[in-house]
Scaffold this motif. Structure first.
Motif, PDB file in Angstrom:
ATOM      1  N   TYR A  33      41.257  43.922  39.936  1.00 14.43           N
ATOM      2  CA  TYR A  33      40.909  43.598  38.738  1.00 14.43           C
ATOM      3  C   TYR A  33      39.523  43.234  38.057  1.00 14.43           C
ATOM      4  N   TYR A  39      43.264  47.069  35.263  1.00 16.21           N
ATOM      5  CA  TYR A  39      44.039  45.954  33.987  1.00 16.21           C
ATOM      6  C   TYR A  39      45.189  46.586  33.269  1.00 16.21           C
ATOM      7  N   ALA A  43      46.582  49.717  36.072  1.00 17.44           N
ATOM      8  CA  ALA A  43      46.754  48.818  37.160  1.00 17.44           C
ATOM      9  C   ALA A  43      48.100  48.554  37.575  1.00 17.44           C
ATOM     10  N   PHE A  67      47.357  40.361  37.060  1.00 21.62           N
ATOM     11  CA  PHE A  67      45.935  41.735  36.256  1.00 21.62           C
ATOM     12  C   PHE A  67      46.775  40.560  33.955  1.00 21.62           C
ATOM     13  N   PRO A  68      45.328  41.082  33.458  1.00 19.71           N
ATOM     14  CA  PRO A  68      45.864  41.204  32.035  1.00 19.71           C
ATOM     15  C   PRO A  68      46.600  42.559  32.072  1.00 19.71           C
ATOM     16  N   ARG A  93      40.990  39.651  27.622  1.00 21.80           N
ATOM     17  CA  ARG A  93      41.170  39.762  28.977  1.00 21.80           C
ATOM     18  C   ARG A  93      40.464  38.170  30.094  1.00 21.80           C
ATOM     19  N   TYR A  98      43.031  34.725  36.545  1.00 25.95           N
ATOM     20  CA  TYR A  98      43.870  35.764  37.379  1.00 25.95           C
ATOM     21  C   TYR A  98      44.219  35.963  39.028  1.00 25.95           C
TER      22      TYR A  98
END
Length: 121
Positions: A33, A39, A43, A67-68, A93, A98
């Motif tokens: 990320y 993301y 992702a 991950f967002p 984000r 994270y």
């Protein structure tokens, strides 16, 4: 720099759509990320490829820790703002913290075929 990436990891990254040029700039410390900008749906597709093609057991993997989501807005107002202001989704984000998921960790997952091995790293 990419010499520390195994052939299997390089093939995985290529299967997921990373260019050879981008892969050549990666190392074991490259974060999925934070460095590669992966993301949301993309992702998720990277992680799903581990399950579908490499038969990795990802039980216990918590996507939201690394991950967002694709859509970071939590209500209609935030959603509208994100659609109008181009850089707003980037800012939203970045707000959350994270955990880093490095390519070295991904290589270990590919080798052991399970997520649990990564948690100890």
């Amino acid at each position: 720099m990419a010499s520390d990436l195994s052939n299997e990891l390089r093939q995985y990254l290529k299967r997921c759509g990373l260019s050879e040029r981008k892969i050549s700039r990666c190392s074991g410390n490259t974060r999925m990320y934070h460095d590669l900008g992966l993301y949301g749906d993309i992702a998720e597709a990277f992680m799903q490829e581990l399950v579908d093609h490499y038969h990795v057991d990802l039980s216990g993997f918590e996507f939201d820790k690394f991950f967002p989501p694709e859509f970071a807005g939590k209500n209609a107002f935030i959603g509208a703002l994100l659609s109008v202001v181009p850089f707003a989704s980037y800012v939203v984000r970045q707000r959350g913290k994270y955990l880093p998921l490095t390519l070295r960790m991904m290589e270990d997952v590919l080798r052991t075929k399970q997520w649990r091995a990564v948690e100890r790293l």
